[in-house]
Design an enzyme around this catalytic site. Structure first.
Site, PDB file in Angstrom:
ATOM      1  N   GLU A 115       0.859  -1.164  -0.293  1.00  0.00           N
ATOM      2  CA  GLU A 115       0.384  -0.213   0.055  1.00  0.00           C
ATOM      3  C   GLU A 115       1.203   1.039  -0.272  1.00  0.00           C
ATOM      4  O   GLU A 115       2.189   1.425   0.052  1.00  0.00           O
ATOM      5  CB  GLU A 115      -0.988   0.160   1.256  1.00  0.00           C
ATOM      6  CG  GLU A 115      -1.846  -1.008   1.045  1.00  0.00           C
ATOM      7  CD  GLU A 115      -2.823  -1.154   2.656  1.00  0.00           C
ATOM      8  OE1 GLU A 115      -2.507  -0.529   3.380  1.00  0.00           O
ATOM      9  OE2 GLU A 115      -3.793  -2.376   2.807  1.00  0.00           O
ATOM     10  N   HIS A 243      -8.607   9.378   4.180  1.00  0.00           N
ATOM     11  CA  HIS A 243      -8.612   7.741   3.140  1.00  0.00           C
ATOM     12  C   HIS A 243      -8.522   8.512   1.627  1.00  0.00           C
ATOM     13  O   HIS A 243     -10.188   9.033   1.392  1.00  0.00           O
ATOM     14  CB  HIS A 243      -9.014   6.846   3.154  1.00  0.00           C
ATOM     15  CG  HIS A 243      -9.089   5.198   2.749  1.00  0.00           C
ATOM     16  ND1 HIS A 243      -8.766   5.533   1.493  1.00  0.00           N
ATOM     17  CD2 HIS A 243      -8.375   4.241   3.149  1.00  0.00           C
ATOM     18  CE1 HIS A 243      -7.652   4.275   1.085  1.00  0.00           C
ATOM     19  NE2 HIS A 243      -7.264   3.573   1.939  1.00  0.00           N
ATOM     20  N   ARG A 291      -1.205   8.387   2.067  1.00  0.00           N
ATOM     21  CA  ARG A 291      -1.786   9.501   1.632  1.00  0.00           C
ATOM     22  C   ARG A 291      -2.118  10.452   2.152  1.00  0.00           C
ATOM     23  O   ARG A 291      -3.315  11.221   1.112  1.00  0.00           O
ATOM     24  CB  ARG A 291      -2.866   8.286   3.057  1.00  0.00           C
ATOM     25  CG  ARG A 291      -3.331   7.351   2.599  1.00  0.00           C
ATOM     26  CD  ARG A 291      -3.891   6.675   4.420  1.00  0.00           C
ATOM     27  NE  ARG A 291      -3.735   5.201   3.707  1.00  0.00           N
ATOM     28  CZ  ARG A 291      -4.980   4.713   4.544  1.00  0.00           C
ATOM     29  NH1 ARG A 291      -5.399   4.470   5.212  1.00  0.00           N
ATOM     30  NH2 ARG A 291      -4.862   3.381   4.069  1.00  0.00           N
ATOM     31  N   HIS A 352     -11.196   9.122   7.798  1.00  0.00           N
ATOM     32  CA  HIS A 352     -10.451   7.551   8.427  1.00  0.00           C
ATOM     33  C   HIS A 352      -9.686   7.148   9.401  1.00  0.00           C
ATOM     34  O   HIS A 352     -10.704   5.937  10.075  1.00  0.00           O
ATOM     35  CB  HIS A 352      -9.484   7.071   7.218  1.00  0.00           C
ATOM     36  CG  HIS A 352      -9.521   5.976   6.892  1.00  0.00           C
ATOM     37  ND1 HIS A 352      -9.860   4.794   6.490  1.00  0.00           N
ATOM     38  CD2 HIS A 352      -8.238   4.912   7.125  1.00  0.00           C
ATOM     39  CE1 HIS A 352      -9.047   3.889   6.521  1.00  0.00           C
ATOM     40  NE2 HIS A 352      -8.407   3.658   6.754  1.00  0.00           N
ATOM     41  N   ARG A 387      -0.188   8.738  10.058  1.00  0.00           N
ATOM     42  CA  ARG A 387      -0.025   6.619   9.134  1.00  0.00           C
ATOM     43  C   ARG A 387       0.716   6.319   8.197  1.00  0.00           C
ATOM     44  O   ARG A 387      -0.769   6.311   7.538  1.00  0.00           O
ATOM     45  CB  ARG A 387      -1.177   6.467  10.448  1.00  0.00           C
ATOM     46  CG  ARG A 387      -1.413   4.659  10.499  1.00  0.00           C
ATOM     47  CD  ARG A 387      -2.628   4.209  10.606  1.00  0.00           C
ATOM     48  NE  ARG A 387      -3.526   4.217   9.516  1.00  0.00           N
ATOM     49  CZ  ARG A 387      -4.062   3.789   9.808  1.00  0.00           C
ATOM     50  NH1 ARG A 387      -4.289   2.604   9.380  1.00  0.00           N
ATOM     51  NH2 ARG A 387      -5.438   4.015   8.499  1.00  0.00           N
TER      52      ARG A 387
HETATM   53  P1  FAD Z   1     -12.566  -0.729  17.075  1.00  0.00           P
HETATM   54  O1  FAD Z   1     -12.512  -1.874  16.711  1.00  0.00           O
HETATM   55  O2  FAD Z   1     -12.674   0.481  16.928  1.00  0.00           O
HETATM   56  O3  FAD Z   1     -12.937  -1.131  18.111  1.00  0.00           O
HETATM   57  C1  FAD Z   1     -14.099  -0.247  19.051  1.00  0.00           C
HETATM   58  C2  FAD Z   1     -15.040  -0.078  20.549  1.00  0.00           C
HETATM   59  O4  FAD Z   1     -14.722  -0.163  21.425  1.00  0.00           O
HETATM   60  C3  FAD Z   1     -16.012  -0.974  19.950  1.00  0.00           C
HETATM   61  O5  FAD Z   1     -16.657  -2.034  20.179  1.00  0.00           O
HETATM   62  C4  FAD Z   1     -17.121  -0.319  20.301  1.00  0.00           C
HETATM   63  O6  FAD Z   1     -18.322  -0.520  20.514  1.00  0.00           O
HETATM   64  C5  FAD Z   1     -16.376   0.445  21.484  1.00  0.00           C
HETATM   65  N1  FAD Z   1     -16.894   1.625  22.506  1.00  0.00           N
HETATM   66  C6  FAD Z   1     -16.365   2.847  21.877  1.00  0.00           C
HETATM   67  N2  FAD Z   1     -17.052   3.496  22.566  1.00  0.00           N
HETATM   68  C7  FAD Z   1     -17.857   3.081  23.303  1.00  0.00           C
HETATM   69  C8  FAD Z   1     -18.345   3.262  24.825  1.00  0.00           C
HETATM   70  N3  FAD Z   1     -18.982   4.749  24.879  1.00  0.00           N
HETATM   71  N4  FAD Z   1     -19.183   2.844  25.065  1.00  0.00           N
HETATM   72  C9  FAD Z   1     -18.595   1.822  25.073  1.00  0.00           C
HETATM   73  N5  FAD Z   1     -17.940   0.758  24.125  1.00  0.00           N
HETATM   74  C10 FAD Z   1     -17.811   2.002  23.623  1.00  0.00           C
HETATM   75  N6  FAD Z   1      -6.152   0.095   9.478  1.00  0.00           N
HETATM   76  C11 FAD Z   1      -5.299  -0.749   9.580  1.00  0.00           C
HETATM   77  O7  FAD Z   1      -4.179  -1.545   9.846  1.00  0.00           O
HETATM   78  N7  FAD Z   1      -5.649  -2.048   8.362  1.00  0.00           N
HETATM   79  C12 FAD Z   1      -6.615  -1.676   7.197  1.00  0.00           C
HETATM   80  O8  FAD Z   1      -6.400  -2.483   6.958  1.00  0.00           O
HETATM   81  C13 FAD Z   1      -7.805  -0.911   7.045  1.00  0.00           C
HETATM   82  N8  FAD Z   1      -8.475  -1.180   7.062  1.00  0.00           N
HETATM   83  C14 FAD Z   1      -9.334   0.001   8.525  1.00  0.00           C
HETATM   84  C15 FAD Z   1     -10.683   0.475   6.934  1.00  0.00           C
HETATM   85  C16 FAD Z   1     -11.735   1.097   7.153  1.00  0.00           C
HETATM   86  C17 FAD Z   1     -13.105   1.541   6.270  1.00  0.00           C
HETATM   87  C18 FAD Z   1     -11.610   1.267   8.582  1.00  0.00           C
HETATM   88  C19 FAD Z   1     -12.994   2.764   9.071  1.00  0.00           C
HETATM   89  C20 FAD Z   1     -10.485   1.254   9.699  1.00  0.00           C
HETATM   90  C21 FAD Z   1      -9.234   0.640   8.221  1.00  0.00           C
HETATM   91  N9  FAD Z   1      -8.201   0.944   9.070  1.00  0.00           N
HETATM   92  C22 FAD Z   1      -7.275  -0.184   8.613  1.00  0.00           C
HETATM   93  C23 FAD Z   1      -7.873   1.067  10.835  1.00  0.00           C
HETATM   94  C24 FAD Z   1      -8.305   0.235  12.012  1.00  0.00           C
HETATM   95  O9  FAD Z   1      -9.598  -1.086  11.346  1.00  0.00           O
HETATM   96  C25 FAD Z   1      -8.625   0.743  13.649  1.00  0.00           C
HETATM   97  O10 FAD Z   1      -7.786   1.645  13.505  1.00  0.00           O
HETATM   98  C26 FAD Z   1      -8.491   0.002  13.956  1.00  0.00           C
HETATM   99  O11 FAD Z   1      -8.967  -1.480  13.765  1.00  0.00           O
HETATM  100  C27 FAD Z   1      -9.119   0.079  15.744  1.00  0.00           C
HETATM  101  O12 FAD Z   1      -8.868  -0.629  16.519  1.00  0.00           O
HETATM  102  P2  FAD Z   1      -9.777  -0.369  18.027  1.00  0.00           P
HETATM  103  O13 FAD Z   1      -9.615  -1.615  18.202  1.00  0.00           O
HETATM  104  O14 FAD Z   1      -8.802   0.914  18.447  1.00  0.00           O
HETATM  105  O15 FAD Z   1     -11.185   0.139  17.827  1.00  0.00           O
HETATM  106  C1  SIN Z   2      -6.669   0.555   3.403  1.00  0.00           C
HETATM  107  O1  SIN Z   2      -7.341  -0.899   3.353  1.00  0.00           O
HETATM  108  O2  SIN Z   2      -6.800   1.177   2.541  1.00  0.00           O
HETATM  109  C2  SIN Z   2      -6.877   0.746   5.045  1.00  0.00           C
HETATM  110  C3  SIN Z   2      -5.863   0.698   5.170  1.00  0.00           C
HETATM  111  C4  SIN Z   2      -5.425   1.116   6.696  1.00  0.00           C
HETATM  112  O3  SIN Z   2      -6.779   2.671   6.929  1.00  0.00           O
HETATM  113  O4  SIN Z   2      -4.439   1.133   6.838  1.00  0.00           O
END
Ligand code: FAD
Ligand code: SIN
Length: 537
Positions: A115, A243, A291, A352, A387
């Protein structure tokens, strides 16, 4: 209710931590809270994959470190980058042990994607739905531990600190301490107190403060807002990653469908309204530049040509390979009448990822005692000003693991005084509040907020726009706090309140940064400053 380890969030960070603690402490209770369904997380929507130095014959830790530092534009913490890159491979192996199925070559080696900003092929993935596969595997894995309880639809309103005990933080008692959380349990519709001796915030991102975002509706920055209210340390909130390629669908509000950067890694080309492959005018890395550069280039092309989108051209890509790697994207485009082998895909940038957040140290400790943070809500120093793609899932795992390691060390030294303090925490006080008469004031304020953030605090900023944003936020803040004081809590009202706080922190960070760097571009200060500093709030 009391628990030993409280985890807020059921994404990759929260689940990784819970699994590790549960493995080590079968006699302790681990409670995971999530405000929605168990899998409704940013994690589930990750497409591209997780970056890691897997193929050591072509790749090296040094190269991954270098790519991360370049993307971060001078603001990464080198020590943290080293930690994440070097420890990350072990964490990916654990994901595999927990049942994640990454795509493989016919010879059994893992298929590696590339990427923007990566100099090597190093991204493990499961087709174009990597996050959904990881979330599935992690949720399956926690079922094996009877000492883990996952409570869905349980909205955390605030973290409890000594402010709730009536103690003031003074110079003689400088440490703010966390004792648990107040929640709105949507299953029983009651406001409850959950006490714990160790708390991990893994509450994810804040993309929902913008009109157009790839983030699901849960991404309202609740964790960051709670920590800020509790006077914890927040940093670098101005670095919001847009993004470059969200699918442009007129009329779609809420969550935009992502077209993963891996499509450009496999040969997709960005074209403007005139069909020109414009990226070569902006950066020698063309479509695979980091990005921030690609998003700003698209923003500029849209402004110059007066369009709301540019195109991603996949028409010349190998059909078989595309269908194998990106079946979900193919199906989504097809469902709205776009055959990607005949038509170009309309795309535009969307909010994003939040690079800043709750400031943590190398053990995921926040500035508040007993409170760890990991995943997107944390600011570890890995991303700096921008990032590198696919580094966030890796970061979430590495710091969930480190939080677990530190929590295990602290376990033996928890003081009786602390446990006694827990007894004194008051129940939630709803005196003087009533059920709201109508929701329109809340939904309208959310719309106004998203509008002002998108129009004034987007990819390109200037001082006038930031000032306008600030004035409008002041008004929204005042109206919402008045409403909050006299209304029974609801997730909608709490989220609005949190989104206003997070927006304020983004604007404040942007105002304090008198330069352009990484994801933050201010036309009034178009150059980088010589002084490297984080924006601490
Ligand atoms: P999340 O997975 O967002 O989980 C958050 C949790 O907190 C949820 O369960 C939610 O319900 C809970 N929560 C929030 N507020 C509260 C509250 N007040 N009370 C109770 N629960 C709460 N990153 C990569 O490295 N590679 C990728 O390919 C990639 N692709 C992506 C594609 C998309 C479309 C998106 C949106 C993001 C992508 N990212 C990618 C970024 C990555 O997915 C996220 O940064 C990562 O998954 C965040 O994980 P997390 O565990 O911190 O939070
Ligand atoms: C993507 O698949 O382009 C998202 C990857 C990322 O947010 O790290």
């Amino acid at each position: 209710m009391k628990t030993d380890f409280l985890v807020i969030g059921s994404g990759i960070a929260g689940l990784t931590y819970a699994l590790k603690v549960a493995q080590d402490c079968p006699d302790k209770k681990i409670t995971i809270l999530t405000k929605a369904k168990s899998d409704e997380t940013n994690t589930k929507y990750a497409q591209g994959g997780i970056a890691g130095v897997w193929d050591k014959s072509h790749d090296s830790f040094e190269k991954h470190i270098e790519d991360t530092l370049i993307a971060g534009d001078g603001l990464c913490d080198k020590n943290i980058v080293e930690i994440v890159v070097r420890e990350g491979v072990q964490r990916i192996s654990e994901l595999i042990e927990w049942g994640t199925r990454f795509d493989k070559e016919p010879d059994g080696d893992y298929k590696l994607g590339k990427e923007g900003g990566h100099s090597e092929y190093r991204i493990l993935h499961h087709k174009d739905i990597t996050g959904s596969e990881m979330e599935r595997a992690l949720l399956e894995a926690i079922k094996k531990y009877p000492n883990i309880e996952l409570i869905t639809h349980c909205f955390v309103v605030d973290i409890i600190t000594q402010h709730h005990l009536g103690y003031l933080v003074t110079k003689s008692t400088p440490d703010i301490e966390c004792f648990g959380v107040y929640v709105l349990n949507l299953n029983s519709n009651s406001t409850e107190r959950i006490l714990a001796s160790t708390i991990l915030l893994a509450s994810g991102g804040n993309g929902q403060v913008y009109r157009s975002t790839t983030n699901p509706y849960i991404a309202t920055g609740d964790g960051v807002a709670m920590v800020y209210r509790a006077k914890g340390r927040i940093e670098n909130m101005e670095f919001i990653q847009f993004h470059p390629t969200a699918l442009y669908e007129p009329g779609i509000r809420g969550q935009s469908f992502l077209i993963t950067e891996a499509v450009r890694g496999d040969g997709g080309i960005l074209r403007n309204a005139n069909g020109e492959a414009f990226m070569k005018r902006y950066d020698e890395r063309e479509d695979l530049a980091p990005r921030d550069i690609v998003a700003r280039a698209i923003d500029n092309e849209m402004k110059v040509n007066g369009t709301e989108y540019v195109y991603l051209d996949c028409r010349e890509m190998d059909r078989e390979k595309f269908m194998e790697h990106f079946p979900n994207i193919y199906a989504k485009c097809k469902s709205i009448g776009i055959d990607i082998f005949h038509d170009m895909i309309p795309v535009s940038p969307a909010a994003h990822y939040s690079c800043g957040g709750i400031k943590t140290d190398e053990w995921a400790k926040t500035s508040i005692k007993n409170l760890y943070a990991a995943g997107e809500c944390a600011s570890t120093g890995l991303h700096g000003a921008n990032r590198l793609a696919s580094n966030s899932l890796l970061e979430a795992m590495v710091f969930a693991h480190r939080a677990y390691q530190d929590a295990m060390k602290q376990l033996s030294i928890k003081k009786n005084a602390y446990l006694h303090a827990l007894e004194q925490i008051p129940e939630w006080n709803a005196a003087g509040t009533s059920v709201p008469k109508e929701m329109i004031v809340i939904t309208q304020s959310v719309k106004e907020l998203k509008m002002l953030m998108s129009d004034y605090v987007g990819i390109v900023r200037n001082n006038d726009r930031l000032q306008r944003a600030n004035r409008r936020l002041d008004l929204l803040h005042e109206e919402t706090e008045t409403l909050y004081e006299k209304t029974q809590v609801s997730p909608q009202l709490c989220e609005l309140r949190n989104m206003i706080t997070v927006s304020y922190l983004i604007v404040k960070g942007a105002e304090l940064r008198k330069e352009s760097r990484g994801l933050h571009f201010n036309t009034d200060y178009p150059n980088r400053s010589e002084i490297l500093q984080d924006t601490i709030l």
